[in-house]
Design a protein around this motif. Structure first.
Motif, PDB file in Angstrom:
ATOM      1  N   SER A  37     -10.766  -1.579  -2.353  1.00 30.73           N
ATOM      2  CA  SER A  37      -9.894  -1.922  -1.225  1.00 30.73           C
ATOM      3  C   SER A  37      -8.463  -2.166  -1.690  1.00 30.73           C
ATOM      4  N   SER A  38      -8.302  -2.848  -2.820  1.00 27.29           N
ATOM      5  CA  SER A  38      -6.963  -3.142  -3.338  1.00 27.29           C
ATOM      6  C   SER A  38      -6.253  -1.857  -3.770  1.00 27.29           C
ATOM      7  N   ILE A  39      -6.972  -0.969  -4.457  1.00 25.93           N
ATOM      8  CA  ILE A  39      -6.379   0.306  -4.891  1.00 25.93           C
ATOM      9  C   ILE A  39      -5.969   1.135  -3.679  1.00 25.93           C
ATOM     10  N   LEU A  40      -6.851   1.190  -2.681  1.00 27.70           N
ATOM     11  CA  LEU A  40      -6.552   1.959  -1.475  1.00 27.70           C
ATOM     12  C   LEU A  40      -5.357   1.366  -0.727  1.00 27.70           C
ATOM     13  N   THR A  41      -5.298   0.031  -0.670  1.00 24.75           N
ATOM     14  CA  THR A  41      -4.169  -0.620   0.004  1.00 24.75           C
ATOM     15  C   THR A  41      -2.856  -0.287  -0.675  1.00 24.75           C
ATOM     16  N   MET A  42      -2.832  -0.363  -2.014  1.00 26.47           N
ATOM     17  CA  MET A  42      -1.600  -0.046  -2.734  1.00 26.47           C
ATOM     18  C   MET A  42      -1.205   1.418  -2.558  1.00 26.47           C
ATOM     19  N   ALA A  43      -2.205   2.305  -2.519  1.00 27.26           N
ATOM     20  CA  ALA A  43      -1.910   3.727  -2.314  1.00 27.26           C
ATOM     21  C   ALA A  43      -1.323   3.969  -0.926  1.00 27.26           C
ATOM     22  N   ILE A  44      -1.884   3.291   0.080  1.00 27.94           N
ATOM     23  CA  ILE A  44      -1.381   3.448   1.448  1.00 27.94           C
ATOM     24  C   ILE A  44       0.029   2.885   1.569  1.00 27.94           C
ATOM     25  N   ILE A  45       0.269   1.721   0.927  1.00 28.52           N
ATOM     26  CA  ILE A  45       1.607   1.134   0.970  1.00 28.52           C
ATOM     27  C   ILE A  45       2.627   2.071   0.313  1.00 28.52           C
ATOM     28  N   ALA A  46       2.259   2.618  -0.846  1.00 29.87           N
ATOM     29  CA  ALA A  46       3.165   3.554  -1.530  1.00 29.87           C
ATOM     30  C   ALA A  46       3.434   4.784  -0.666  1.00 29.87           C
ATOM     31  N   LEU A  47       2.384   5.297  -0.038  1.00 35.25           N
ATOM     32  CA  LEU A  47       2.551   6.455   0.840  1.00 35.25           C
ATOM     33  C   LEU A  47       3.412   6.098   2.052  1.00 35.25           C
ATOM     34  N   GLY A  48       3.205   4.872   2.573  1.00 32.26           N
ATOM     35  CA  GLY A  48       4.005   4.424   3.713  1.00 32.26           C
ATOM     36  C   GLY A  48       5.478   4.301   3.382  1.00 32.26           C
ATOM     37  N   VAL A  49       5.772   3.808   2.168  1.00 29.84           N
ATOM     38  CA  VAL A  49       7.175   3.696   1.744  1.00 29.84           C
ATOM     39  C   VAL A  49       7.820   5.077   1.661  1.00 29.84           C
ATOM     40  N   ILE A  50       7.067   6.050   1.134  1.00 31.50           N
ATOM     41  CA  ILE A  50       7.600   7.404   0.995  1.00 31.50           C
ATOM     42  C   ILE A  50       7.828   8.061   2.360  1.00 31.50           C
ATOM     43  N   LEU A  51       6.879   7.816   3.288  1.00 28.47           N
ATOM     44  CA  LEU A  51       6.930   8.492   4.587  1.00 28.47           C
ATOM     45  C   LEU A  51       7.565   7.649   5.689  1.00 28.47           C
ATOM     46  N   LEU A  52       8.105   6.484   5.325  1.00 33.81           N
ATOM     47  CA  LEU A  52       8.637   5.582   6.354  1.00 33.81           C
ATOM     48  C   LEU A  52       9.739   6.237   7.191  1.00 33.81           C
ATOM     49  N   VAL A  53      10.679   6.864   6.524  1.00 33.69           N
ATOM     50  CA  VAL A  53      11.800   7.495   7.249  1.00 33.69           C
ATOM     51  C   VAL A  53      11.337   8.721   8.040  1.00 33.69           C
TER      52      VAL A  53
END
Length: 237
Positions: free
Chosen positions: A119-135
């Motif tokens: 769950s922690s690994i998946l959360t960090m991956a989603i957060i990183a992806l969210g930062v990249i795709l935020l704009v």
């Protein structure tokens, strides 16, 4: 736990990880203040932080006492990565139920550790992806339908957790009447609210205070036969 070497390694790495997390959390603001020469006065820090500390220190203590039996060895990574109540605890409980193992056992500890790590690994991956795709995704995220949907995320998580509590966890034993143990704590909180005690300000202290009340109530009800521990009937295939 039977594997003493494994447990010792968990505690060792967990402590180092906790120290490292604290160092990063405290170090980044200090480095930023050093670079920009903007250190706040100690008086301002105490004025701004005393209220938050009074609220969150008791909450943190109560979470460690309450959740450690469920989380087991994964308690370290859980408290380091956060999102305990709305993510990590439901993950741990759901994993235990799906695997049909007992809490505070070797199997339960292994299951919760794997589940929360994933769950922690998946959360960090989603957060990183969210930062990249935020704009790029900003037009979609600002849609009224998306904003409406996000308001139901936490209720859905807590609803799933509550349903799991009422349905009863899988395992060898069933605890009947366990929810009756919270009645004295609910009555005390209701009386305090009726008397005008501002529990919203002191909710951390209220949680810490109600933990021994609930444990004592559960012990008394168990002795009186109100709360019963029964062996689960094994279904034959």
């Amino acid at each position: 736990m039977k594997n003493e070497k494994y447990i010792n390694s968990i505690h060792r790495w967990g402590r180092w990880g906790s120290f490292g997390a604290i160092a990063f959390m405290v170090g980044i603001p200090i480095v930023a203040c050093l670079i920009f020469d903007c250190f706040p006065s100690m008086k301002l820090v105490l004025q701004s932080g005393s209220g938050l500390l009074a609220m969150f220190i008791p909450i943190a203590i109560s979470e460690v006492i309450s959740y450690a039996p469920v989380l087991g060895s994964s308690a370290y990574i859980t408290f380091i990565t956060g999102n305990v109540m709305n993510l990590k605890l439901p993950v741990a409980i759901n994993a235990i139920e799906l695997a049909e193992v007992e809490q505070s056992t070797d199997a339960g500890d292994a299951i919760t550790t794997v589940a929360i790590s994933a769950s922690s690994i998946l959360t960090m991956a989603i957060i990183a992806l969210g930062v990249i795709l935020l704009v790029p995704l900003q037009p979609v995220l600002t849609l009224p339908a998306v904003k409406t949907a996000t308001t139901y995320m936490l209720p859905a998580l807590f609803g799933g957790l509550i349903l799991g509590i009422f349905s009863g966890a899988a395992g060898k034993y069933v605890i009947k009447g366990k929810l009756l143990a919270v009645i004295p704590a609910v009555i005390i909180v209701a009386i305090m609210l009726a008397l005008g005690v501002p529990l919203s300000t002191y909710q951390g202290f209220a949680i810490v205070g109600m933990i021994p009340v609930t444990i004592l109530a559960a012990w008394i009800m168990y002795k009186k036969g109100i709360i019963k521990v029964e062996e689960r009937a094994i279904k034959k295939s």
